[in-house]
Design a protein around this motif. Structure first.
Motif, PDB file in Angstrom:
ATOM      1  N   GLU A   1       0.836  -1.213   0.000  1.00  0.00           N
ATOM      2  CA  GLU A   1       0.000   0.000   0.000  1.00  0.00           C
ATOM      3  C   GLU A   1       0.865   1.254   0.000  1.00  0.00           C
ATOM      4  OE1 GLU A   1      -0.292  -2.983   1.601  1.00  0.00           O
ATOM      5  OE2 GLU A   1      -1.289  -2.359   3.437  1.00  0.00           O
ATOM      6  N   LEU A   2       1.979   1.209   0.740  1.00  0.00           N
ATOM      7  CA  LEU A   2       2.846   2.384   0.804  1.00  0.00           C
ATOM      8  C   LEU A   2       3.595   2.579  -0.511  1.00  0.00           C
ATOM      9  CD1 LEU A   2       4.237   1.921   4.416  1.00  0.00           C
ATOM     10  CD2 LEU A   2       2.690   3.708   3.637  1.00  0.00           C
ATOM     11  N   LEU A   3       4.139   1.487  -1.046  1.00  0.00           N
ATOM     12  CA  LEU A   3       4.895   1.612  -2.308  1.00  0.00           C
ATOM     13  C   LEU A   3       3.989   2.118  -3.423  1.00  0.00           C
ATOM     14  CD1 LEU A   3       7.165  -1.604  -2.406  1.00  0.00           C
ATOM     15  CD2 LEU A   3       7.797   0.703  -1.690  1.00  0.00           C
ATOM     16  N   GLU A   4       2.731   1.665  -3.419  1.00  0.00           N
ATOM     17  CA  GLU A   4       1.828   2.108  -4.487  1.00  0.00           C
ATOM     18  C   GLU A   4       1.556   3.602  -4.416  1.00  0.00           C
ATOM     19  OE1 GLU A   4      -1.352  -0.730  -4.184  1.00  0.00           O
ATOM     20  OE2 GLU A   4       0.027  -2.214  -5.044  1.00  0.00           O
ATOM     21  N   GLU A   5       1.419   4.118  -3.175  1.00  0.00           N
ATOM     22  CA  GLU A   5       1.093   5.549  -3.028  1.00  0.00           C
ATOM     23  C   GLU A   5       2.303   6.458  -3.234  1.00  0.00           C
ATOM     24  OE1 GLU A   5      -0.295   5.841   0.941  1.00  0.00           O
ATOM     25  OE2 GLU A   5      -2.112   4.683   0.541  1.00  0.00           O
ATOM     26  N   MET A   6       3.503   5.914  -3.029  1.00  0.00           N
ATOM     27  CA  MET A   6       4.699   6.779  -3.049  1.00  0.00           C
ATOM     28  C   MET A   6       5.028   7.235  -4.462  1.00  0.00           C
ATOM     29  SD  MET A   6       6.914   4.610  -0.311  1.00  0.00           S
ATOM     30  CE  MET A   6       8.506   4.800  -1.071  1.00  0.00           C
ATOM     31  N   PRO A   7       5.466   8.490  -4.615  1.00  0.00           N
ATOM     32  CA  PRO A   7       5.934   8.918  -5.937  1.00  0.00           C
ATOM     33  C   PRO A   7       7.267   8.248  -6.271  1.00  0.00           C
ATOM     34  CG  PRO A   7       6.266  10.668  -4.324  1.00  0.00           C
ATOM     35  CD  PRO A   7       5.566   9.556  -3.605  1.00  0.00           C
ATOM     36  N   PRO A   8       7.591   8.163  -7.563  1.00  0.00           N
ATOM     37  CA  PRO A   8       8.901   7.575  -7.903  1.00  0.00           C
ATOM     38  C   PRO A   8      10.026   8.485  -7.425  1.00  0.00           C
ATOM     39  CG  PRO A   8       7.835   8.452  -9.852  1.00  0.00           C
ATOM     40  CD  PRO A   8       6.859   8.615  -8.737  1.00  0.00           C
ATOM     41  N   TRP A   9      11.234   7.969  -7.546  1.00  0.00           N
ATOM     42  CA  TRP A   9      12.408   8.694  -7.066  1.00  0.00           C
ATOM     43  C   TRP A   9      13.196   9.175  -8.275  1.00  0.00           C
ATOM     44  CZ3 TRP A   9      17.154   5.965  -4.526  1.00  0.00           C
ATOM     45  CH2 TRP A   9      17.972   6.917  -3.925  1.00  0.00           C
ATOM     46  N   GLN A  10      13.820   8.219  -8.959  1.00  0.00           N
ATOM     47  CA  GLN A  10      14.547   8.579 -10.169  1.00  0.00           C
ATOM     48  C   GLN A  10      13.672   8.240 -11.374  1.00  0.00           C
ATOM     49  OE1 GLN A  10      17.858   6.009  -9.394  1.00  0.00           O
ATOM     50  NE2 GLN A  10      19.028   7.665  -8.452  1.00  0.00           N
ATOM     51  N   GLY A  11      13.781   9.090 -12.431  1.00  0.00           N
ATOM     52  CA  GLY A  11      13.023   8.825 -13.651  1.00  0.00           C
ATOM     53  C   GLY A  11      13.920   8.238 -14.720  1.00  0.00           C
ATOM     54  N   GLY A  12      13.327   7.524 -15.672  1.00  0.00           N
ATOM     55  CA  GLY A  12      14.111   6.966 -16.767  1.00  0.00           C
ATOM     56  C   GLY A  12      13.424   5.768 -17.359  1.00  0.00           C
TER      57      GLY A  12
END
Ligand code: PLP
Length: 426
Positions: free
Chosen positions: A265-276
């Motif tokens: 549930e937490l990972l799903e709500e969290m924004p990403p960190w690095q993009g690519g």
């Protein structure tokens, strides 16, 4: 009877460090040592005595072979390319993810994010969950015994957000003052970040009790498991951890690979960190759709060989029996503490007698760095310094200490050598 044998016979200690009535089951330490090529080398003409596993553990042949087999036969990028080697590499990496998930009791492989190590896992949580959730006046609770990896990322977040650190104190014996910790929790507590096992004191924190108290205040809990997974059976759900970070290289796996466990549930709500690449399902100049976890947090080409090597390390630990290995280590640490305290004049041990994996100490009037250098000339590798835990050492009036650390491949004989060299160096 040799000194080693007679000393071993003097101290059969149970898990709590008390003198046991009978000899514990024998762990096949010499058979296990044969799996670790580095343990058979010499240093300055003497057999290597590796008492630095808390910094990094040696790797069994099974891990080295898994990494080398990947490069020799299956080398390919993963999650893309419809050819045989791409499928093989993807299967190997995803199978490692599933086995690591089982090893730490995660509910699903998707809860395992591959990172560079515990440090990166903690930074990921601070920079994604923390940045999106914290505001001025919110509180982050740490303990005095944290590694810098579990202090600095939170300080950086506080500086950005105007949040505050609250630090739970320790007793003189290195254990946590639990009531004092509980009194720090309140309506502004957003996250408690704590080490499962201290890298300098060996203290095992009462994670479940601390997590229950934090959850009762609506806080999430991050556990830094870097020093716990090499020694203890870990079940992240039984511990009540929302996040759990670990380093592969301390778990007999390769460097450059680690794991961040996060509740789905937490990972799903969290924004990403690095993009690519790899972390998206679609990209246009107007809008990008992110992939679900764990891919959302694994931008770019990941540590494929490292993940496969860590999977092999976990298999290896299961094969030797983690409980038997832990019982052997517990006896070693207790034996080391008794011999160091009894036989080296002026030696002061740090941490509680129930500590795991390490027995840090100082010797009156002797610089820890000089002790480590003297031991190195005898082939004995130990750490000396602040161990990236300056606040913990400062709590005991110190800036540096010597830290022998142990793994299941160490022997009572090696501890006898350590004690002999320390006594003669004086
Ligand atoms: N946390 C603890 C308790 C540690 O002992 C260490 C390393 O010694 C770390 C975090 C950081 O691990 P790494 O450097 O592998 O990221």
């Amino acid at each position: 009877m040799s000194a080693a044998a007679s000393n071993t016979a003097r101290y059969w200690l149970d898990e709590a460090g008390a003198v046991a009535s009978s000899r514990p089951p024998v762990f096949p330490v010499h058979a296990v040592r044969a799996d670790f090529p580095a343990l058979s080398r010499t240093v300055h003409g003497r057999p290597l005595v590796w008492l630095d596993s808390a910094a990094t553990a040696h790797k069994p042949r099974q891990v080295i072979d898994a990494v080398s087999d990947f490069y020799a036969r299956h080398n390919s990028n993963v999650h893309r390319g419809a050819h045989t080697l791409a499928r093989e590499a993807t299967d190997l990496m995803e199978s490692a993810r599933s086995r690591i998930a089982r090893f730490i009791g995660a509910g699903r492989p998707e809860e395992i994010v591959f990172v560079r190590g515990a440090t990166e896992g903690i930074n990921l949580v601070a920079q994604t969950w923390g940045r999106s959730r914290l505001s001025a006046g919110d509180e982050i609770v740490l303990t005095t015994l944290e590694h810098h990896a579990n202090i600095v990322p939170w300080q950086m977040l506080c500086a950005e957000k105007g949040a505050l650190l609250r630090i739970a104190p320790l007793h003189d014996d290195g254990t946590l003052d639990l009531p004092a910790y509980q009194s720090l929790l309140g309506p502004r507590t957003r996250i408690v970040a704590l080490a499962h096992v201290s890298n300098v004191l060996g203290t095992v924190l009462p994670v479940r009790a601390m997590a229950d108290a934090a959850h009762a205040h609506g806080s999430v809990v991050l556990v830094d498991g870097a020093q716990a997974v090499p020694h203890l059976r870990v079940d992240v759900r039984e511990l009540g951890a929302d996040f759990y970070a670990l380093s592969g290289h301390k778990l007999f796996g390769p460097t450059g690979i680690g794991v961040l466990y996060g509740r789905s549930e937490l990972l799903e709500e969290m924004p990403p960190w690095q993009g690519g690449g790899s972390m998206i399902t679609s990209v246009s100049f107007e809008h990008t759709q992110y992939a679900p976890p764990p891919q959302k947090f694994e931008a770019g080409t990941g540590p494929i060989a490292g993940a496969i090597g860590l999977g092999a390390a976990v298999d290896y630990l299961e094969s030797i029996g983690p409980d038997a290995a832990h019982a052997h280590e517990t006896a070693l640490v207790a034996y080391a503490r008794h011999r160091l305290a009894d036989d080296v004049p002026g030696l002061r041990l740090l941490g509680p007698s129930t500590g795991v994996g390490v027995t840090a100490f100082t010797i009156a009037g002797t610089d820890p760095a000089h002790i480590a250098e003297a031991l190195d000339t005898a082939g004995i590798a130990v750490r000396a310094g602040h161990h990236c835990a300056q606040p913990a050492l400062r709590r005991y009036g110190l800036t540096a200490a010597v830290r022998p650390s142990f793994a299941f491949y160490n022997t009572h004989h090696e501890i006898d050598q350590l004690v002999r060299e320390l006594a003669s160096a004086r």
